[in-house]
Enzyme design. Structure first.
Site, mmCIF file in Angstrom:
data_model
loop_
_atom_site.group_PDB
_atom_site.id
_atom_site.type_symbol
_atom_site.label_atom_id
_atom_site.label_comp_id
_atom_site.label_asym_id
_atom_site.label_seq_id
_atom_site.Cartn_x
_atom_site.Cartn_y
_atom_site.Cartn_z
ATOM 1 N N GLU A 93 36.194 31.521 36.748
ATOM 2 C CA GLU A 93 34.792 31.074 36.760
ATOM 3 C C GLU A 93 34.160 31.174 35.384
ATOM 4 O OE1 GLU A 93 33.636 33.242 40.869
ATOM 5 O OE2 GLU A 93 32.099 33.223 39.339
ATOM 6 N N CYS A 106 28.802 31.878 29.873
ATOM 7 C CA CYS A 106 29.398 33.169 30.221
ATOM 8 C C CYS A 106 30.848 32.905 30.580
ATOM 9 C CB CYS A 106 28.638 33.771 31.401
ATOM 10 S SG CYS A 106 29.419 35.253 32.065
ATOM 11 N N CYS A 113 40.434 41.452 37.628
ATOM 12 C CA CYS A 113 40.169 42.598 36.746
ATOM 13 C C CYS A 113 40.775 43.826 37.392
ATOM 14 C CB CYS A 113 38.655 42.787 36.580
ATOM 15 S SG CYS A 113 38.201 44.108 35.437
ATOM 16 N N CYS A 117 35.435 48.617 39.213
ATOM 17 C CA CYS A 117 34.024 48.997 39.397
ATOM 18 C C CYS A 117 33.610 48.674 40.835
ATOM 19 C CB CYS A 117 33.126 48.254 38.398
ATOM 20 S SG CYS A 117 33.524 48.673 36.700
ATOM 21 N N CYS A 120 31.605 45.410 41.915
ATOM 22 C CA CYS A 120 31.976 44.152 41.274
ATOM 23 C C CYS A 120 32.993 43.359 42.105
ATOM 24 C CB CYS A 120 32.547 44.449 39.894
ATOM 25 S SG CYS A 120 33.037 42.973 38.995
ATOM 26 N N GLY A 160 36.937 39.996 34.413
ATOM 27 C CA GLY A 160 37.890 40.612 33.495
ATOM 28 C C GLY A 160 37.262 41.614 32.569
ATOM 29 N N GLU A 161 38.113 42.453 32.003
ATOM 30 C CA GLU A 161 37.658 43.422 30.998
ATOM 31 C C GLU A 161 38.166 42.921 29.647
ATOM 32 O OE1 GLU A 161 35.673 46.061 30.366
ATOM 33 O OE2 GLU A 161 36.609 45.966 28.386
ATOM 34 N N SER A 192 31.052 42.314 26.604
ATOM 35 C CA SER A 192 30.670 43.426 27.472
ATOM 36 C C SER A 192 31.912 44.216 27.883
ATOM 37 C CB SER A 192 29.973 42.856 28.717
ATOM 38 O OG SER A 192 29.664 43.880 29.625
ATOM 39 N N SER A 215 28.714 48.659 29.705
ATOM 40 C CA SER A 215 28.314 48.807 31.106
ATOM 41 C C SER A 215 28.187 50.289 31.401
ATOM 42 C CB SER A 215 29.362 48.162 32.017
ATOM 43 O OG SER A 215 29.413 46.790 31.749
ATOM 44 N N LEU A 216 26.960 50.745 31.415
ATOM 45 C CA LEU A 216 26.720 52.182 31.577
ATOM 46 C C LEU A 216 26.531 52.505 33.062
ATOM 47 C CD1 LEU A 216 26.273 54.811 30.010
ATOM 48 C CD2 LEU A 216 23.855 54.191 29.786
ATOM 49 N N HIS A 217 25.531 51.944 33.668
ATOM 50 C CA HIS A 217 25.291 51.969 35.116
ATOM 51 C C HIS A 217 24.961 53.331 35.713
ATOM 52 C CE1 HIS A 217 26.236 47.834 34.979
ATOM 53 N NE2 HIS A 217 27.545 47.942 34.951
ATOM 54 N N ASN A 291 23.634 42.769 42.175
ATOM 55 C CA ASN A 291 23.919 41.603 43.000
ATOM 56 C C ASN A 291 24.787 42.059 44.164
ATOM 57 O OD1 ASN A 291 23.519 38.773 42.879
ATOM 58 N ND2 ASN A 291 24.151 38.858 40.739
ATOM 59 N N CYS A 334 29.498 37.643 39.624
ATOM 60 C CA CYS A 334 30.647 36.902 39.104
ATOM 61 C C CYS A 334 31.904 37.276 39.891
ATOM 62 C CB CYS A 334 30.826 37.117 37.615
ATOM 63 S SG CYS A 334 31.065 38.802 37.152
HETATM 64 N N1 SAH Z 1 34.445 44.206 32.260
HETATM 65 C C1 SAH Z 1 33.256 43.990 31.510
HETATM 66 C C2 SAH Z 1 32.610 42.652 31.786
HETATM 67 C C3 SAH Z 1 32.351 42.451 33.213
HETATM 68 S S1 SAH Z 1 30.990 41.790 33.993
HETATM 69 C C4 SAH Z 1 32.285 45.105 31.767
HETATM 70 O O1 SAH Z 1 32.537 45.938 32.627
HETATM 71 O O2 SAH Z 1 31.267 45.189 31.080
HETATM 72 C C5 SAH Z 1 29.523 41.892 33.120
HETATM 73 C C6 SAH Z 1 28.492 42.864 33.666
HETATM 74 O O3 SAH Z 1 28.152 42.583 35.030
HETATM 75 C C7 SAH Z 1 28.964 44.301 33.620
HETATM 76 O O4 SAH Z 1 27.928 45.121 33.155
HETATM 77 C C8 SAH Z 1 29.247 44.597 35.076
HETATM 78 O O5 SAH Z 1 29.234 45.965 35.341
HETATM 79 C C9 SAH Z 1 28.140 43.800 35.749
HETATM 80 N N2 SAH Z 1 28.341 43.540 37.171
HETATM 81 C C10 SAH Z 1 29.487 43.307 37.844
HETATM 82 N N3 SAH Z 1 29.250 43.098 39.149
HETATM 83 C C11 SAH Z 1 27.921 43.188 39.305
HETATM 84 C C12 SAH Z 1 27.060 43.084 40.428
HETATM 85 N N4 SAH Z 1 27.529 42.839 41.663
HETATM 86 N N5 SAH Z 1 25.729 43.235 40.223
HETATM 87 C C13 SAH Z 1 25.239 43.473 38.999
HETATM 88 N N6 SAH Z 1 26.006 43.596 37.897
HETATM 89 C C14 SAH Z 1 27.337 43.466 38.051
#
Ligand code: SAH
Length: 348
Positions: A93, A106, A113, A117, A120, A160-161, A192, A215-217, A291, A334
């Site tokens: 995608e 994007c 991946c 996470c 995701c 993907g990472e 990212s 991606s801290l979260h 999301n 995504c």
């Molecule tokens: N692997 C990379 C890029 C992935 S996606 C990474 O981890 O950063 C890009 C961003 O979208 C990342 O911050 C990821 O954590 C976030 N993401 C993935 N799924 C998500 C979701 N369902 N809702 C909100 N953010 C999401």
């Protein structure tokens, strides 16, 4: 024998190929220009290259060209989600987003991946394979050709990472910023990562001007581990210094991505912990209302909570934005379009 992809070769590599075929050096430039500026779909398009050369190239090489399998268009803001077919049958995608007077794409860096996470969708079936530089370039090229508008910004935030596909990513960045190619400014590219510390240091030393998003979260290791398995491998005491190093080396402000999830990471305490963690860093926090994906029970924080979280950070002079939602109606997270496609087309 699998054929090498011409689109993944730098101008120097291509020149070597052309010279080894006994051709003149300028043919390499022509070929490169067809692929990376004129965005040709096949060798047949390259009418100023002798037919003999084209057929000799076709014997030994292939030229990646992604196939548009599906496009979803948002009626709200015109965002388009492209589902692309690769030549081994996999699908990926990419998303096109139109802002006032510029367009951003994007892209995915892997098929699936392996980072796991919890929130995701891209990671639910693991990683099938990494994308080549040519495939990543072609995500941008196909979208620019389809839309007829120059792509000025790229975010490597699809499936993907990217730092798990390090060498191909770096080659992709060199080629997309190449002045003989699309010549997209490094300052308009964001990569990212979930926080692969050794690669973050390497990336800082590449001499790029790109932005790194982490991606801290979650603000503590304990909470982060619940959401992101990679936090078991690299603690925040390793990740944050890597961010500092990236800023010191590149002068580029780090972006921290923080997906707000009701009851998981959105309390006042967590806002305070986040402030303590990143105060004094030259950084920007991007709050993403999570999301929801159907395979997991995460719920997005409500608007009031998001605002409260944001203003707490602001009061502590932390630069913060709430990510503008694009393509809300074509949905969002995504990896979901790809999963839907796989469910419909692959019986296993
Ligand atoms: N692997 C990379 C890029 C992935 S996606 C990474 O981890 O950063 C890009 C961003 O979208 C990342 O911050 C990821 O954590 C976030 N993401 C993935 N799924 C998500 C979701 N369902 N809702 C909100 N953010 C999401």
């Amino acid at each position: 024998m699998t054929k090498r992809d011409l689109k993944s070769l730098t101008i120097d590599e291509l020149t070597e190929v052309i010279l080894s075929l006994g051709e003149k050096k300028f043919r390499a430039r022509q070929l490169y220009d067809w692929m990376h500026v004129k965005l040709a779909r096949s060798l047949d398009d390259m009418t100023n290259l002798p037919k003999g050369l084209r057929s000799r190239l076709a014997e030994e090489f292939k030229m990646i060209s992604l196939e548009v399998v599906d496009v979803q268009v948002s009626e709200i803001d015109g965002t388009r989600k492209f589902l692309f077919g690769l030549d081994d049958g996999n699908v990926i995608e990419s998303v096109w987003m139109k802002y006032k007077d510029w367009a951003s794409v994007c892209i995915s860096s892997q098929v699936g991946c392996k980072m796991g996470c919890r929130f995701c969708a891209s990671t639910l079936d693991g990683c099938v394979r990494s994308l080549t530089p040519g495939e990543m370039l072609d995500e941008v090229y196909k979208i620019q050709s389809e839309m007829g508008i120059r792509v000025s910004n790229i975010v490597v935030m699809g499936s993907g990472e990217p730092l798990d596909n390090y060498d191909n990513l770096v080659k992709f960045i060199r080629m997309i910023t190449d002045e003989n190619g699309l010549n997209i400014s490094g300052r308009h590219i964001t990569v990212s990562t979930c926080g692969l510390v050794p690669q973050m240091y390497r990336l800082a030393d590449e001499g790029f001007e790109i932005t790194l998003a982490l991606s801290l979260h979650a603000p503590t290791d304990e909470k982060r581990r619940k959401l992101m398995p990679i936090a078991n491998k690299y603690s925040l005491s390793e990740v944050i210094p890597a961010c500092k190093y990236y800023f010191e080396k590149t002068g580029r402000r780090i972006t921290f991505e923080y997906a707000l999830t009701a009851g998981e990471n959105d309390s006042d305490t967590e806002a305070e912990e986040l402030i303590a963690l990143i105060s004094g860093l030259n950084a920007h926090v991007n709050l993403i209302p999570v999301n929801p994906i159907k395979e997991r029970s995460f719920v997005r924080s409500d608007a009031e909570r998001i605002q409260r979280f944001k203003s707490k950070l602001e009061k502590n002079r932390i630069n913060v934005t709430i990510r503008r939602e694009m393509g809300k109606d074509i949905d969002g997270a995504c990896g979901q379009l790809r999963r839907k496609h796989m469910e419909e087309h692959v019986s296993c």
